[in-house]
Every structure is written in C-alpha cells, then in structure tokens.
Scaffold this motif. Sequence first.
Motif, mmCIF file in Angstrom:
data_model
loop_
_atom_site.group_PDB
_atom_site.id
_atom_site.type_symbol
_atom_site.label_atom_id
_atom_site.label_comp_id
_atom_site.label_asym_id
_atom_site.label_seq_id
_atom_site.Cartn_x
_atom_site.Cartn_y
_atom_site.Cartn_z
ATOM 1 N N THR A 94 0.830 -1.211 0.000
ATOM 2 C CA THR A 94 0.000 0.000 0.000
ATOM 3 C C THR A 94 0.859 1.253 0.000
ATOM 4 O O THR A 94 0.596 2.208 -0.757
ATOM 5 C CB THR A 94 -0.935 0.009 1.230
ATOM 6 N N ASN A 95 1.893 1.265 0.833
ATOM 7 C CA ASN A 95 2.795 2.414 0.867
ATOM 8 C C ASN A 95 3.583 2.551 -0.427
ATOM 9 O O ASN A 95 3.807 3.665 -0.916
ATOM 10 C CB ASN A 95 3.759 2.306 2.047
ATOM 11 N N VAL A 96 4.010 1.425 -0.995
ATOM 12 C CA VAL A 96 4.735 1.467 -2.270
ATOM 13 C C VAL A 96 3.870 2.103 -3.347
ATOM 14 O O VAL A 96 4.321 2.981 -4.096
ATOM 15 C CB VAL A 96 5.172 0.050 -2.703
ATOM 16 N N TYR A 97 2.611 1.667 -3.430
ATOM 17 C CA TYR A 97 1.722 2.214 -4.451
ATOM 18 C C TYR A 97 1.430 3.690 -4.204
ATOM 19 O O TYR A 97 1.315 4.478 -5.151
ATOM 20 C CB TYR A 97 0.406 1.428 -4.503
ATOM 21 N N ALA A 98 1.338 4.091 -2.939
ATOM 22 C CA ALA A 98 1.106 5.502 -2.625
ATOM 23 C C ALA A 98 2.261 6.364 -3.128
ATOM 24 O O ALA A 98 2.048 7.408 -3.760
ATOM 25 C CB ALA A 98 0.928 5.680 -1.116
ATOM 26 N N LEU A 150 -8.415 1.869 -7.938
ATOM 27 C CA LEU A 150 -8.710 0.600 -7.274
ATOM 28 C C LEU A 150 -8.052 -0.575 -7.984
ATOM 29 O O LEU A 150 -7.523 -1.495 -7.339
ATOM 30 C CB LEU A 150 -10.229 0.397 -7.210
ATOM 31 N N TYR A 151 -8.066 -0.538 -9.313
ATOM 32 C CA TYR A 151 -7.438 -1.610 -10.096
ATOM 33 C C TYR A 151 -5.953 -1.725 -9.746
ATOM 34 O O TYR A 151 -5.442 -2.816 -9.457
ATOM 35 C CB TYR A 151 -7.628 -1.330 -11.588
ATOM 36 N N ASN A 152 -5.238 -0.600 -9.769
ATOM 37 C CA ASN A 152 -3.807 -0.623 -9.483
ATOM 38 C C ASN A 152 -3.522 -0.944 -8.021
ATOM 39 O O ASN A 152 -2.574 -1.673 -7.700
ATOM 40 C CB ASN A 152 -3.176 0.723 -9.856
ATOM 41 N N GLN A 153 -4.344 -0.406 -7.118
ATOM 42 C CA GLN A 153 -4.135 -0.658 -5.700
ATOM 43 C C GLN A 153 -4.339 -2.135 -5.365
ATOM 44 O O GLN A 153 -3.523 -2.756 -4.676
ATOM 45 C CB GLN A 153 -5.095 0.189 -4.868
ATOM 46 N N ILE A 154 -5.431 -2.710 -5.862
ATOM 47 C CA ILE A 154 -5.728 -4.114 -5.585
ATOM 48 C C ILE A 154 -4.688 -5.030 -6.236
ATOM 49 O O ILE A 154 -4.267 -6.029 -5.651
ATOM 50 C CB ILE A 154 -7.152 -4.460 -6.063
ATOM 51 N N ALA A 155 -4.268 -4.683 -7.454
ATOM 52 C CA ALA A 155 -3.253 -5.498 -8.132
ATOM 53 C C ALA A 155 -1.952 -5.510 -7.345
ATOM 54 O O ALA A 155 -1.309 -6.563 -7.191
ATOM 55 C CB ALA A 155 -3.019 -4.970 -9.543
ATOM 56 N N THR A 156 -1.552 -4.349 -6.824
ATOM 57 C CA THR A 156 -0.320 -4.262 -6.034
ATOM 58 C C THR A 156 -0.445 -5.033 -4.725
ATOM 59 O O THR A 156 0.457 -5.770 -4.328
ATOM 60 C CB THR A 156 0.032 -2.793 -5.740
ATOM 61 N N ASN A 157 -1.579 -4.871 -4.055
ATOM 62 C CA ASN A 157 -1.801 -5.585 -2.795
ATOM 63 C C ASN A 157 -1.868 -7.098 -3.013
ATOM 64 O O ASN A 157 -1.360 -7.886 -2.209
ATOM 65 C CB ASN A 157 -3.089 -5.105 -2.137
ATOM 66 N N THR A 158 -2.525 -7.507 -4.104
ATOM 67 C CA THR A 158 -2.666 -8.932 -4.394
ATOM 68 C C THR A 158 -1.315 -9.584 -4.635
ATOM 69 O O THR A 158 -1.053 -10.702 -4.166
ATOM 70 C CB THR A 158 -3.570 -9.135 -5.619
#
Length: 231
Positions: A94-98, A150-158
Amino acid sequence: MSNVSFAAVAVSFTHTVKALEPFFNAAASQFILGQQIPFSLWLSLAPVVIGVSMASLTELSFNWLGFLSAMTSNIAFTYRSIYSKKAMTDMDSTNVYAYISIISLIFCIPAAVLLEGPTLLQTGFADAIGKVGMRKFLSDLFWVGMFYHLYNQIATNTLERVAPLTHAVGNVLKRVFVIGFSIVVFGNKISTQTAIGTSIAIAGVAIYSYIKAQMEEAKKKNVAKEDSKAA
C-alpha cells in the motif's frame, strides 16, 4: 503509454500486445538482475510472440502509434515491477503504491501542461462537455479515476498477499475478460486471424505464468526444507 494506445487502436488489440509483458519481465530478470531463466520458460513465450504477431498483422484498427505505445508500456511495467519488488522489502504494498502515485503525478503534470494544456483550455473541455454534458463529464472523470486507482491498488496488494499461481491465473483471466468485454460492449470488429492470434497469445501467457508460478512454489519449498534442517 497504455492510455495512448487505447486511444489509437481497439482496446482488444492493446491488451493483446500487452500480453507480451512476461517476455519483457523474463528478459529484464535475466539480463538486468542476473537471474537465470530456464529454457522451458523461454520456450513457453513462443506462443505469446507468435500470437501477438498474428493479431498485429491483420488487426483492423492497427497503427504504429497504438502498437509502439503498447510495447513501450510493456517495458515501463517491467521496470516498475522490478523496482516495486525491491521497495517492498522495506515497505508494504500500500505504501509502495502511494509513493508511486505521488511520483507519477509529479512527472505527468509538466508533460500534461505542455502537451495538452493549451488545447484542453481552449477547446478540449468545451468539446467534451458539449458532447455529454457537464454532469456526465465530471461523473465519468470521477469514476474512471476511482476504478483505475482501485485496479492498481488491488493489483499491487494482491501481488504481495497471494501465491504466485493465484496471481498469475487471475492476471490471465483479467486480460481475457477485458478483451471479450471490449468486443461485446464497444463492438470492436476483429478478423478470424486476429481472434486466433489473440487466443494463442493468451494461451501462451497462461502456460508461461503456470510454469513460472510452479518454479516459485518449488523454490519456496526448498527454502522451507533448508530452514527446517537448520533448525
């Protein structure tokens, strides 16, 4: 670059070309990171290259801008994945994507202002609002931004939380869904050869992803065995 490609060619064609992402990842892993890629993994990429070539040769909406933009996107995604993985050793996904989002915004603002700013202010906004109305224009911007985030956040978290096999299968299914959805909803016409090429490319990605995931699982099991012996 993905968005440039979407604007230039059919959505289905962009996603077919972007099916080459595993090839760029494998090349970057071997020649940049020094990780040895087994011959079986390289061999599994052949259907992807062949399928994309078939789809590109007869795609009704083909043009070089759309094709080269999608290929550039593949390279950018590869390097993003490499450096994101490195960053995840010190931060969660989450922090990486932020941080990625903030840095991307800083990079995009100057280019957007220089390349599109004058046109947007003079005619761009007015033309868009004139076609759909102010309310729909603003709501479309909001929902596109929301779903894309949401697409990018969920993909990164997944990628951080599930087994490689689960993520690989999900990524292939996502691409199949997007291509099929674009054909049904937008009515994109494709030739028989393009349909066959797309199918071959997607099958190749599935084979590659499966072999890669199996290798990762085997590596984890070996590490676990060595840890248990050491204990």
